[in-house]
Design an enzyme around this catalytic site. Structure first.
Site, PDB file in Angstrom:
ATOM      1  N   HIS A  17       0.867  -1.193   0.000  1.00 28.89           N
ATOM      2  CA  HIS A  17       0.000   0.000   0.000  1.00 28.89           C
ATOM      3  C   HIS A  17       0.895   1.231   0.000  1.00 28.89           C
ATOM      4  O   HIS A  17       1.341   1.699   1.050  1.00 28.89           O
ATOM      5  CB  HIS A  17      -0.926  -0.028   1.234  1.00 28.89           C
ATOM      6  CG  HIS A  17      -1.932   1.082   1.261  1.00 28.89           C
ATOM      7  ND1 HIS A  17      -3.161   0.959   1.888  1.00 28.89           N
ATOM      8  CD2 HIS A  17      -1.908   2.338   0.766  1.00 28.89           C
ATOM      9  CE1 HIS A  17      -3.833   2.088   1.763  1.00 28.89           C
ATOM     10  NE2 HIS A  17      -3.086   2.944   1.098  1.00 28.89           N
ATOM     11  N   HIS A  19       1.333   4.896  -2.383  1.00 27.82           N
ATOM     12  CA  HIS A  19       0.979   5.781  -3.504  1.00 27.82           C
ATOM     13  C   HIS A  19       2.266   6.436  -3.976  1.00 27.82           C
ATOM     14  O   HIS A  19       2.895   7.161  -3.205  1.00 27.82           O
ATOM     15  CB  HIS A  19      -0.014   6.846  -3.044  1.00 27.82           C
ATOM     16  CG  HIS A  19      -1.285   6.266  -2.483  1.00 27.82           C
ATOM     17  ND1 HIS A  19      -2.424   6.121  -3.234  1.00 27.82           N
ATOM     18  CD2 HIS A  19      -1.568   5.777  -1.249  1.00 27.82           C
ATOM     19  CE1 HIS A  19      -3.377   5.571  -2.486  1.00 27.82           C
ATOM     20  NE2 HIS A  19      -2.888   5.350  -1.279  1.00 27.82           N
ATOM     21  N   HIS A 197      -9.547   1.153  -1.323  1.00 27.62           N
ATOM     22  CA  HIS A 197      -9.473   1.765  -0.001  1.00 27.62           C
ATOM     23  C   HIS A 197     -10.885   1.710   0.583  1.00 27.62           C
ATOM     24  O   HIS A 197     -11.858   2.118  -0.082  1.00 27.62           O
ATOM     25  CB  HIS A 197      -9.068   3.231  -0.105  1.00 27.62           C
ATOM     26  CG  HIS A 197      -7.612   3.470  -0.376  1.00 27.62           C
ATOM     27  ND1 HIS A 197      -6.936   2.903  -1.415  1.00 27.62           N
ATOM     28  CD2 HIS A 197      -6.697   4.240   0.291  1.00 27.62           C
ATOM     29  CE1 HIS A 197      -5.667   3.309  -1.383  1.00 27.62           C
ATOM     30  NE2 HIS A 197      -5.501   4.121  -0.357  1.00 27.62           N
ATOM     31  N   GLU A 200     -11.263   3.478   5.956  1.00 26.33           N
ATOM     32  CA  GLU A 200     -10.214   4.358   6.496  1.00 26.33           C
ATOM     33  C   GLU A 200     -10.937   5.437   7.306  1.00 26.33           C
ATOM     34  O   GLU A 200     -10.807   5.495   8.525  1.00 26.33           O
ATOM     35  CB  GLU A 200      -9.393   4.966   5.345  1.00 26.33           C
ATOM     36  CG  GLU A 200      -8.269   5.894   5.799  1.00 26.33           C
ATOM     37  CD  GLU A 200      -7.522   6.569   4.624  1.00 26.33           C
ATOM     38  OE1 GLU A 200      -8.063   6.575   3.495  1.00 26.33           O
ATOM     39  OE2 GLU A 200      -6.423   7.106   4.858  1.00 26.33           O
ATOM     40  N   ASP A 278       1.734   3.964   2.877  1.00 28.76           N
ATOM     41  CA  ASP A 278       0.715   4.825   2.269  1.00 28.76           C
ATOM     42  C   ASP A 278       1.343   5.989   1.485  1.00 28.76           C
ATOM     43  O   ASP A 278       1.492   5.888   0.269  1.00 28.76           O
ATOM     44  CB  ASP A 278      -0.263   5.329   3.343  1.00 28.76           C
ATOM     45  CG  ASP A 278      -1.640   5.667   2.794  1.00 28.76           C
ATOM     46  OD1 ASP A 278      -1.876   5.457   1.597  1.00 28.76           O
ATOM     47  OD2 ASP A 278      -2.504   6.136   3.578  1.00 28.76           O
ATOM     48  N   ASP A 279       1.654   7.078   2.171  1.00 23.86           N
ATOM     49  CA  ASP A 279       2.243   8.268   1.528  1.00 23.86           C
ATOM     50  C   ASP A 279       3.411   8.730   2.396  1.00 23.86           C
ATOM     51  O   ASP A 279       3.314   9.718   3.125  1.00 23.86           O
ATOM     52  CB  ASP A 279       1.192   9.386   1.426  1.00 23.86           C
ATOM     53  CG  ASP A 279      -0.004   8.957   0.613  1.00 23.86           C
ATOM     54  OD1 ASP A 279       0.084   8.941  -0.628  1.00 23.86           O
ATOM     55  OD2 ASP A 279      -1.039   8.595   1.227  1.00 23.86           O
TER      56      ASP A 279
HETATM   57  N1  ADE Z   1      -4.595   8.858  -1.846  1.00 24.31           N
HETATM   58  C1  ADE Z   1      -3.344   8.852  -1.377  1.00 24.31           C
HETATM   59  N2  ADE Z   1      -3.332   8.396  -0.116  1.00 24.31           N
HETATM   60  C2  ADE Z   1      -4.606   8.108   0.222  1.00 24.31           C
HETATM   61  C3  ADE Z   1      -5.249   7.588   1.378  1.00 24.31           C
HETATM   62  N3  ADE Z   1      -4.578   7.276   2.478  1.00 24.31           N
HETATM   63  N4  ADE Z   1      -6.576   7.448   1.352  1.00 24.31           N
HETATM   64  C4  ADE Z   1      -7.271   7.764   0.261  1.00 24.31           C
HETATM   65  N5  ADE Z   1      -6.726   8.244  -0.848  1.00 24.31           N
HETATM   66  C5  ADE Z   1      -5.407   8.404  -0.872  1.00 24.31           C
HETATM   67 ZN    ZN Z   2      -3.711   4.810   0.522  1.00 25.85          ZN
END
Ligand code: ADE
Ligand code: ZN
Length: 340
Positions: A17, A19, A197, A200, A278-279
């Site tokens: 996971h 991005h 997703h 969350e 994630d990011d």
């Molecule tokens: N796009 C990038 N990161 C995300 C996340 N955690 N949830 C939803 N969209 C995303």
């Molecule tokens: Zn994500």
């Protein structure tokens, strides 16, 4: 160094996971803005970092979409992805499954092929140079209409050699998975695996919809599934992989206090959970940092770290022979590790 920290750092890892646009470090953001003559609302790296204080998913997404405006050429996408893969090599990551958001680029006039060619070149080079294997997962932005997702799917259908799965991301609340039932059906008919997703920020019902309407093979996040006992039993029974992202959950206020994070409860419920970043540029840590942070917050034991690490390979979309080999290498690492 404490044994568990040493173990986590050395453990062979997989990330499921991630991005790629979320790996854009402030330094690269400024550099690419300069290279491409893009005006950013920040004067320097410190000001970019100060913008990384988020009250919610939407707060983050606003900064994330603004940041990605500096990505224009294939070379930019190559540089972005190769920088991430170089870091992953240093963290003993062996396999990655990477999300990308083509609609975040095509809407700005950057072509689908520009994005994809830069990413594919970086993935191929990382496999040659580092032995890191990978899959690409193309996400639809759920705040946009389904019609636009259909246009994006057409591009993916031209590029089946390079895109393994489709996913669903962006603003969750008010955009249930069922909004995308049609385009996910067409994606499956075209041979794409599906993920989404869900849970969350959105309710457990969105996780059910992802399973039933989108027929996903993995749930990204899924934290809020714990609110529905029947759903937890189903996810455990079917061993549906869930890609949990501790530092993301903390930074987006899904779980501001990591000591209260549901990861151990998820493990105890028999869910097939994995740890991911994630990011990472926006949330303050890459894969190893996520393992270290959640281990510390929950005082996870070696056996729990082993389960989480192993689950990532089990839950991956690696072809069977490669998966078997990766699991053998993982088990061998654990057997040989000097815990003294
Ligand atoms: N796009 C990038 N990161 C995300 C996340 N955690 N949830 C939803 N969209 C995303
Ligand atoms: Zn994500």
């Amino acid at each position: 160094m404490e044994t568990l920290v040493r173990f986590i750092k050395a453990m062979p890892k997989a990330e499921l996971h991630l991005h790629i646009e979320g790996t854009l470090e402030p330094e690269m953001m400024m550099e690419l803005a300069h290279r491409n003559h893009i005006q950013l609302p920040y004067v320097d790296v410190d000001e970019v970092r100060r913008a990384f204080a988020f009250g919610s998913l939407q707060d983050f997404l606003d900064v994330y979409y603004a940041g990605m405006s500096v990505l224009v050429t294939s070379r930019d996408f190559f540089d972005l992805a190769f920088a991430y893969l170089t870091k992953m090599h240093a963290q003993n990551v062996r396999h990655v499954e990477i999300f990308f958001d083509p609609q975040g680029h095509t809407a700005r006039g950057v072509s689908f092929d520009t994005v994809l060619s830069g990413l594919v070149d970086a993935l191929e080079r990382a496999e040659r140079d580092f032995g890191i294997t990978s899959k690409l997962i193309m996400c639809f932005l759920r705040h946009l209409p389904e019609e636009e997702a259909f246009d994006t799917l057409k591009h993916a259908c031209r590029c089946k050699d390079h895109i393994f799965a489709v996913g669903l991301d962006s603003s969750e609340k008010g955009h249930p998975p069922s909004k995308f039932s049609g385009v996910f059906r067409e994606a499956r008919e075209n041979g794409f695996i599906t993920v989404a997703h869900a849970g969350e920020e959105g309710p457990p019902a969105y996780v059910c919809e992802a399973l039933d309407d989108l027929q996903v093979q993995r749930i990204d996040h899924g934290n809020r599934a714990l609110e529905d006992e029947a759903l937890v039993r189903r996810l455990a029974r079917d061993q549906v992989p869930m890609t949990v992202c501790p530092l993301s959950n903390q930074r987006l206020q899904v779980c501001p206090d990591l000591t209260q994070h549901p990861l151990r409860r998820m493990l105890k419920a028999g869910l097939l959970v994995t740890v991911n970043s994630d990011d990472p540029s926006y949330f303050g840590g890459y894969l190893t940092d996520n393992f270290l942070a959640i281990q510390k917050a929950l005082a996870l034991e070696v056996s729990e770290i082993v389960t989480l690490g192993r689950n990532a390979f089990l839950s991956s979309f690696m072809p069977q022979p490669a998966k078997r080999k990766a699991l053998e290498a993982f088990d061998d690492f654990v057997d040989r590790f000097d815990f003294r």
